[in-house]
Design a protein around this motif. Structure first.
Motif, mmCIF file in Angstrom:
data_model
loop_
_atom_site.group_PDB
_atom_site.id
_atom_site.type_symbol
_atom_site.label_atom_id
_atom_site.label_comp_id
_atom_site.label_asym_id
_atom_site.label_seq_id
_atom_site.Cartn_x
_atom_site.Cartn_y
_atom_site.Cartn_z
ATOM 1 N N ALA A 15 27.692 45.112 33.023
ATOM 2 C CA ALA A 15 28.394 46.088 33.857
ATOM 3 C C ALA A 15 29.598 45.451 34.531
ATOM 4 O O ALA A 15 30.695 46.034 34.568
ATOM 5 N N ASN A 16 29.414 44.241 35.061
ATOM 6 C CA ASN A 16 30.523 43.567 35.729
ATOM 7 C C ASN A 16 31.626 43.210 34.744
ATOM 8 O O ASN A 16 32.816 43.352 35.048
ATOM 9 N N ALA A 17 31.239 42.755 33.547
ATOM 10 C CA ALA A 17 32.243 42.412 32.544
ATOM 11 C C ALA A 17 33.062 43.638 32.164
ATOM 12 O O ALA A 17 34.291 43.551 31.982
ATOM 13 N N TRP A 18 32.404 44.788 32.024
ATOM 14 C CA TRP A 18 33.110 46.019 31.670
ATOM 15 C C TRP A 18 34.095 46.431 32.762
ATOM 16 O O TRP A 18 35.265 46.722 32.498
ATOM 17 N N VAL A 19 33.621 46.438 34.012
ATOM 18 C CA VAL A 19 34.494 46.837 35.128
ATOM 19 C C VAL A 19 35.687 45.898 35.238
ATOM 20 O O VAL A 19 36.837 46.341 35.412
ATOM 21 N N LEU A 20 35.450 44.602 35.146
ATOM 22 C CA LEU A 20 36.540 43.631 35.265
ATOM 23 C C LEU A 20 37.530 43.765 34.111
ATOM 24 O O LEU A 20 38.751 43.711 34.315
ATOM 25 N N ALA A 21 37.026 43.942 32.904
ATOM 26 C CA ALA A 21 37.918 44.057 31.743
ATOM 27 C C ALA A 21 38.821 45.281 31.844
ATOM 28 O O ALA A 21 39.970 45.262 31.383
ATOM 29 N N ARG A 22 38.311 46.344 32.457
ATOM 30 C CA ARG A 22 39.075 47.591 32.563
ATOM 31 C C ARG A 22 40.111 47.568 33.686
ATOM 32 O O ARG A 22 40.988 48.440 33.729
ATOM 33 N N THR A 23 40.018 46.602 34.592
ATOM 34 C CA THR A 23 40.833 46.697 35.807
ATOM 35 C C THR A 23 41.659 45.454 36.152
ATOM 36 O O THR A 23 42.636 45.571 36.890
ATOM 37 N N GLN A 24 41.297 44.281 35.639
ATOM 38 C CA GLN A 24 41.921 43.046 36.109
ATOM 39 C C GLN A 24 43.424 43.006 35.905
ATOM 40 O O GLN A 24 44.144 42.382 36.685
ATOM 41 N N ASP A 25 43.929 43.650 34.861
ATOM 42 C CA ASP A 25 45.367 43.581 34.595
ATOM 43 C C ASP A 25 46.184 44.442 35.556
ATOM 44 O O ASP A 25 47.416 44.445 35.488
ATOM 45 N N ARG A 26 45.521 45.167 36.442
ATOM 46 C CA ARG A 26 46.244 46.003 37.419
ATOM 47 C C ARG A 26 46.050 45.511 38.849
ATOM 48 O O ARG A 26 46.297 46.250 39.795
#
Length: 225
Positions: A30-41
């Motif tokens: 779950a954490n990997a998914w959330v981070l992958a979707r948002t870190q570039d912003r």
């Protein structure tokens, strides 16, 4: 120990071990998914944060657990005032908990920003931002926010951005500095678990905000030149 009892204990240990491993796997995934979707912003330099019409400032306690002013609170407000001053945002939505007349995060933020020469016309108070989820739902439904810059610490931003995405808000994250505080590891652990809960809120049990109310579109006043 009798053979039957010993066998039962061994099976129980295996089952519990598998459940623990499964829980860890869910948290990690779950954490990997959330981070992958948002870190570039997420931008960590205030001077490089994106320009958006509204900055959403997430409330937190004024007081630290050990006493004294909460440095995380101070960092968020300092970042918000700087972003407004440099015209990275045109208006601030101050959202926080107002659970009793003795605890009012939005008013406390408003008073401190006022003391830092922020105009009343540049701030709107949301008194029902009881959680990150509530703040963002209300930003869209009550205050008509469709684009925003989310202002909070870097460890909080991935979850906030993920929720904003699910709600259809075009959001970017501007990380307020994270000063050294005692027990910061507990905040990170809580955030890891909160990201898992957020997936349930959005995709499983259809969470609703605690309180909505009538629409109050933001009135953005141009900065004085």
């Amino acid at each position: 120990m009798r053979p039957a009892v010993a066998l039962f204990v061994k099976r129980l240990i295996v089952i519990l071990t598998l459940l623990v491993l499964l829980a860890i796997g869910v948290v990690v995934a779950a954490n990997a998914w959330v981070l992958a979707r948002t870190q570039d912003r997420i931008e960590n330099d205030l001077l490089l944060c994106a320009s958006e019409p509204v900055g959403v400032v997430f409330g937190t306690s004024y007081w630290a657990r050990g006493g004294g002013r909460n440095p995380l609170y101070s960092a968020r407000l300092s970042a918000a005032s700087q972003l407004l001053r440099t015209q990275r945002v045109q208006h601030l939505l101050l959202s926080g908990d107002n659970r009793t007349r003795f605890y009012n995060e939005p008013v406390t933020m408003w008073r401190d920003l006022r003391a830092n020469n922020v105009r009343d016309s540049d701030m709107t108070l949301d008194y029902a931002g009881f959680s990150t989820f509530d703040t963002l739902v209300r930003a869209r439904e009550i205050f008509g926010v469709s684009r925003s810059l989310l202002i909070t610490q870097d460890w909080h931003l991935p979850r906030a951005l993920f929720i904003a995405d699910a709600l259809g808000i075009d959001a970017k994250g501007c990380a307020a500095p994270t000063p050294a505080v005692s027990g910061v590891w507990q905040l990170h652990v809580r955030e890891w678990l909160a990201r898992v809960a957020t997936l349930g809120d959005l995709y499983l049990w259809g969470r609703e905000p605690y309180f909505l109310g009538p629409r109050e579109p933001l009135h953005i006043v141009p900065a004085a030149r």
